[in-house]
Enzyme design. Structure first.
Site, PDB file in Angstrom:
ATOM      1  N   ASP A  76      -1.227  -1.133   5.625  1.00 10.97           N
ATOM      2  CA  ASP A  76      -1.117  -0.556   6.963  1.00 10.97           C
ATOM      3  C   ASP A  76      -2.093  -1.227   7.917  1.00 10.97           C
ATOM      4  O   ASP A  76      -3.149  -1.699   7.509  1.00 10.97           O
ATOM      5  CB  ASP A  76      -1.458   0.950   6.928  1.00 10.97           C
ATOM      6  N   ASP A 122      -4.354  -0.211   9.707  1.00  9.28           N
ATOM      7  CA  ASP A 122      -5.438   0.699  10.088  1.00  9.28           C
ATOM      8  C   ASP A 122      -6.665   0.431   9.219  1.00  9.28           C
ATOM      9  O   ASP A 122      -6.685  -0.511   8.430  1.00  9.28           O
ATOM     10  CB  ASP A 122      -4.979   2.170   9.982  1.00  9.28           C
ATOM     11  N   ASP A 147      -7.982   2.055   6.687  1.00  7.85           N
ATOM     12  CA  ASP A 147      -7.746   2.152   5.248  1.00  7.85           C
ATOM     13  C   ASP A 147      -7.017   0.915   4.736  1.00  7.85           C
ATOM     14  O   ASP A 147      -7.324   0.395   3.665  1.00  7.85           O
ATOM     15  CB  ASP A 147      -6.905   3.400   4.929  1.00  7.85           C
ATOM     16  N   GLU A 187       0.843  -1.195   0.000  1.00  8.13           N
ATOM     17  CA  GLU A 187       0.000   0.000   0.000  1.00  8.13           C
ATOM     18  C   GLU A 187       0.877   1.245   0.000  1.00  8.13           C
ATOM     19  O   GLU A 187       1.642   1.481   0.932  1.00  8.13           O
ATOM     20  CB  GLU A 187      -0.881  -0.010   1.263  1.00  8.13           C
TER      21      GLU A 187
END
Ligand code: 0RA
Length: 655
Positions: free
Chosen positions: A512, A514, A516, A439
């Site tokens: 990541d 998180d 997203d 990403e």
């Protein structure tokens, strides 16, 4: 000790009995030594397989027409009871084994099917290994049988009988009850998952029309009421298709449905077109999901293409006389379930989920040709909508092909020219190579510097990739990130997909830790599921596990992958004095991969010696497909419901 063959005079019964015991012990030992060979694994998958194995025996009884109810209960200690109202496992003395039939079933591998050959049996893949395997892998197992006006019971410990078969007295009705406790000495996971069992049992109820299956969870449920679900579908596969279609809009109100019995097989099929773009075809043989397809699927596809083309031509629904629809065209937006029941199925393929019986192809093809033609003739409005939809699909595919041909010189999918953003590895043996899908460009940069370039390739992906669940093939193929992935992976997509040209055996999604990141991971998984399903089935897709924290003091440092680990490391560095940060201990929280330098990224997430990779696998294709539709489709409501229902399972995703 020697085991002699005996004649029928009864001489040497003693030796025969001993010989049998030795045989039983050997069988048991083999199963306990290599449980994975019999139930797939000793983790969650194998654990749940034990339940399926017991249930399958009741389902066989239902397929033979003698059982109408199956009740599964998960008890507080994660032991399980399966009750059915079938004929009851035979209790009379087995002619050659010299012990009650039930004892034969419980102690001899593959004994299940030896009793009667004239019925359909679940016997593919890992299924059908026999209830004796469950017995061998259980700390204890108890079987109760009611038949011929009496009740019987026998108990086993780790597969060895603890009691002889006891007659408990008079009883009404008939049926079998098996209760077992998976052995903690064998399984690394002992907690049964209600939803996993629920999905398979629901599927079995759809596949066996009229059968009532209940799933009950007696474990404490955080003060909530205990869960009980009942699955019972008089509509059979039509109800299954209705369920699988989920929130998509049907193109025609009536589900196409038929069942027919031929010499070669019993065939049941349900299908319906909707406004979506994906194909959802699921095939089963004797209740086993044939993920790898086979002769029945080949027959079905041939019949669909042929019948729909014939109808279109006959009714002048094509513009140009030569216009024809491809298989992919006629399957766009189709939800379809085919279930065949075959006496002696031959299962082939890597995961033994591909039907090999050649006679089934023709049987399915003929049946579908006949029945679909009848449906189209009787429902001209539906027929017109179906053809229109397929013609649109065909045009989109044609447009995509032209676009691809135009771009061929520069970056076409088939040209073999690798995408510019790909930092490829130097060795070429795919079985040793890994592709990291990363990403963002900045993390991509760290990964490129940190990697072992001999076998690790990096493809950075910019932002959110396209949601393939909501796009047609021409749009999918014109998306740059997606094209880069297809070319880098090198195996094509959909019907053209070919594992033989795969360039990396490990494709690793690294996003990541998180929200997203989780979203991008879901988008990527949706893409692989819809366009390169075999890649998942063959176990080539992985998820990297970057750390959430770095805890360090002076020269000592630890990477924590969870909140618990973070606390543990703080305690360790603080000489066990509690969880407070202080005395030179510092904790860094990683919000993204980009915050790690190349060396850290290597150490924590990419080095095969230290990293953790999660392999992506699919328990149940039909249910997964429905879930992807729910989560990624265009209707918002089901997504909200899913989030509300599952929110409690999400643990600090964005810490
Ligand atoms: C073999 C023969 C018969 C029934 C069964 C097996 C049987 C096995 C299981 C396992 C769980 N539930 C079951 N129900 C039945 C038929 C015996 C007869 O002819 O009565």
């Amino acid at each position: 000790m020697t085991a002699k063959k005996t004649d029928s005079s009864g001489k040497g019964v003693e030796t025969e009995y001993n010989a049998r015991q030795i045989q039983v012990l050997k069988g048991l030992e083999a199963v306990r030594k290599r449980p994975g060979m019999y139930v797939g694994s000793t983790s969650a998958r194998g654990l749940h397989h034990l339940v399926y194995e017991v249930v399958d025996n009741s389902i066989d009884e239902a397929m033979a027409g003698y059982c109408s109810k199956v009740e599964v209960t998960i008890h507080e200690n994660d032991s399980v009871t399966v009750v059915d109202d079938g004929r009851g496992i035979p209790v009379d003395i087995h002619p050659t084994e010299g012990v009650p039939g039930v004892e034969v079933a419980m102690t001899i591998l593959h004994a299940g099917g030896k009793f009667d050959k004239s019925s359909y049996k679940v016997s593919g893949g890992l299924h059908g290994v026999g209830v004796s395997v469950v017995n061998a892998l259980s700390e204890w197992l108890e079987v109760e049988i009611t038949r011929d006006g009496k009740k019987y019971r026998q108990r086993y410990i780790r597969g060895i009988k603890e009691t002889e078969l006891e007659e408990l007295g008079r009883a009404k009705g008939r049926g079998t009850t098996v209760r077992f406790q998976p052995d903690p000495a064998i399984f690394t996971v002992l907690e049964l998952n209600f939803d996993t069992l629920s999905n398979r049992l629901r599927e079995l109820a759809f596949l066996n029309k009229g059968l009532e299956i209940t799933l009950k969870d007696d474990r404490p449920n955080n003060g909530q009421p205990q869960r009980v679900e009942e699955y019972h579908y008089e509509g059979g596969l039509a109800a299954f298709v209705d369920y699988l279609r989920g929130s998509r809009q049907p193109l025609h109100p009536k589900i196409i449905y038929f069942e027919t019995s031929r010499d070669e097989a019993e065939i049941e099929l349900a299908m319906q077109y909707d406004d979506g773009f994906s194909e959802n075809t699921h095939t089963f043989v004797n209740n086993i999901n044939t993920h790898e397809g086979g002769t029945h699927l080949t027959g079905l596809k041939a019949a669909l293409t042929r019948t729909i083309n014939d109808y279109g031509r006959k009714n002048n629904l094509f513009k140009k006389a030569e216009e024809g629809l491809s298989g992919d065209d006629v399957r766009e937006g189709l939800t379809c379930v085919l279930s065949v029941k075959v006496m002696e199925p031959q299962f082939e393929g890597q995961t033994k989920t591909k039907l090999g019986n050649s006679e089934v192809r023709g049987a399915v093809e003929t049946a579908v040709n006949e029945q679909l033609a009848i449906f189209l003739d009787e429902n001209p409005k539906a027929a017109r909508s179906i053809i229109e939809k397929a013609v649109q699909a065909s045009r989109a595919r044609e447009a995509a092909r032209k676009a691809r041909d135009l771009a061929r010189k520069k970056s076409a999918l088939e040209s073999g020219v690798l995408p510019g953003k790909l930092a490829d590895c130097s060795i070429s043996d795919p079985s040793l190579c890994e592709l990291y899908l990363v990403e963002g460009d900045s993390a991509g940069g760290s990964a490129k510097q940190g990697r072992d370039r001999s076998y690790q390739a990096i493809l950075p992906l910019k932002g959110k990739i396209l949601n393939v669940e909501r796009a047609r093939i021409d749009k999918i193929l014109s998306n740059e990130e997606i094209r880069a992935m297809i070319t880098a992976i090198g195996a094509g997509i959909k019907d053209d997909f070919d594992l033989k040209t795969l360039r990396y055996h490990k494709i690793i999604i690294m996003t990541d830790a998180d929200v997203d990141g989780a979203h991008i991971r879901t988008l990527l998984l949706t893409f692989f599921f819809r366009q390169m399903r075999e890649l998942i089935d063959a176990g080539h897709i992985f998820i990297a596990q970057p750390p959430l924290f770095r805890v360090h003091k002076g020269k000592q440092e630890f990477y924590a992958y969870s909140e618990t680990e973070r606390r543990e490391y703080i305690r360790r560095l603080g000489n066990g004095k509690g969880e407070e940060v202080g005395k030179g201990i510092s904790v860094q929280r990683y919000k993204g991969l980009g915050e790690m330098n190349p060396d850290q990224l290597w150490k924590t997430t990419m080095d095969p010696e230290t990293r953790t990779l999660l392999r992506v696998d699919i328990d149940d294709g039909a249910m997964a497909s429905r879930l992807f539709d729910e989560l990624m489709g265009s209707d918002v409501e089901p997504r909200k419901l899913f989030i509300e229902k599952n929110a409690k399972y999400v643990k600090n995703l964005d810490v």
